[in-house]
Design an enzyme around this catalytic site. Sequence first.
Site, PDB file in Angstrom:
ATOM      1  CG  PHE A  75       3.213   5.549   7.860  1.00 66.22           C
ATOM      2  CD1 PHE A  75       1.865   5.601   7.557  1.00 66.22           C
ATOM      3  CD2 PHE A  75       4.111   6.236   7.043  1.00 66.22           C
ATOM      4  CE1 PHE A  75       1.409   6.329   6.458  1.00 66.22           C
ATOM      5  CE2 PHE A  75       3.663   6.962   5.948  1.00 66.22           C
ATOM      6  CZ  PHE A  75       2.311   7.011   5.652  1.00 66.22           C
ATOM      7  CG  LEU A  92      -8.518   5.006   7.592  1.00 66.32           C
ATOM      8  CD1 LEU A  92      -8.951   4.285   6.321  1.00 66.32           C
ATOM      9  CD2 LEU A  92      -9.488   6.124   7.873  1.00 66.32           C
ATOM     10  CG  MET A  93      -2.027   3.942   5.734  1.00 68.77           C
ATOM     11  SD  MET A  93      -1.537   4.184   4.036  1.00 68.77           S
ATOM     12  CE  MET A  93      -2.409   5.625   3.551  1.00 68.77           C
ATOM     13  CG  HIS A  94      -3.200   6.514  11.298  1.00 67.19           C
ATOM     14  ND1 HIS A  94      -3.645   5.213  11.456  1.00 67.19           N
ATOM     15  CD2 HIS A  94      -2.456   6.795  12.396  1.00 67.19           C
ATOM     16  CE1 HIS A  94      -3.189   4.739  12.604  1.00 67.19           C
ATOM     17  NE2 HIS A  94      -2.460   5.678  13.196  1.00 67.19           N
ATOM     18  CG  MET A  95       2.435  10.157   7.837  1.00 70.27           C
ATOM     19  SD  MET A  95       3.098  10.740   6.245  1.00 70.27           S
ATOM     20  CE  MET A  95       2.111  12.216   5.976  1.00 70.27           C
TER      21      MET A  95
END
Length: 196
Positions: free
Chosen positions: A103, A111-114
């Site tokens: 991350f 929007l949380m994203h990996m």
Amino acid sequence: MSKRNYKSNNESSSLAKQPKKHWSLGLLDTMKDPKYVYKDSERVVVIKDKYPKAKVHYLVLPREQISSIFSLNKTHLSLLEEFGTFVKDIRQEHKDADIVAGFHAVPSMHLMHMHVISKDMISDCLKTKTHWNSFTTKFFIPYEEILERIRNDGAVKRISDETHKQLLAMPLKCNQCEFVPKNLPILKQHLLTHNS
């Protein structure tokens, strides 16, 4: 009847004036677009990065509206563990690539994203020092580290503005050897020697 027409014209002009969505919200639309969805489950969607920074570059996102890594807590542990399952699958499917998952310490997209990305970093979309440093310095926090922070502390702490600037301004250095280039075009040329 003319009143009715006037009203609908007025309504349509107000619709035309609605502001466009900010670019940082783009992931919300991309994760619904079948041409970008790579795989998914009930809780997770994996999409192809629209502007990949390497030969393999995916984003793993929750269907739940979690704004960023700073919104994570211990209730999200099973979700994060599912992220890890997708990383394993991607590594299996791309056995010839050296893949890392992590991350950004300061996310640019809502929007949380990996990121799941290969270390080759060969891409026409890799254009700036900031792009490079966001994946090759401590600005890129490994998946396992985020998982541990949530397990142990129940939260991810923000880095300072000063640390943020320092990490992205670090001198360029190859992520696969000790080579220190003068600029990004030289570095990109050098990276090809690792992938020939």
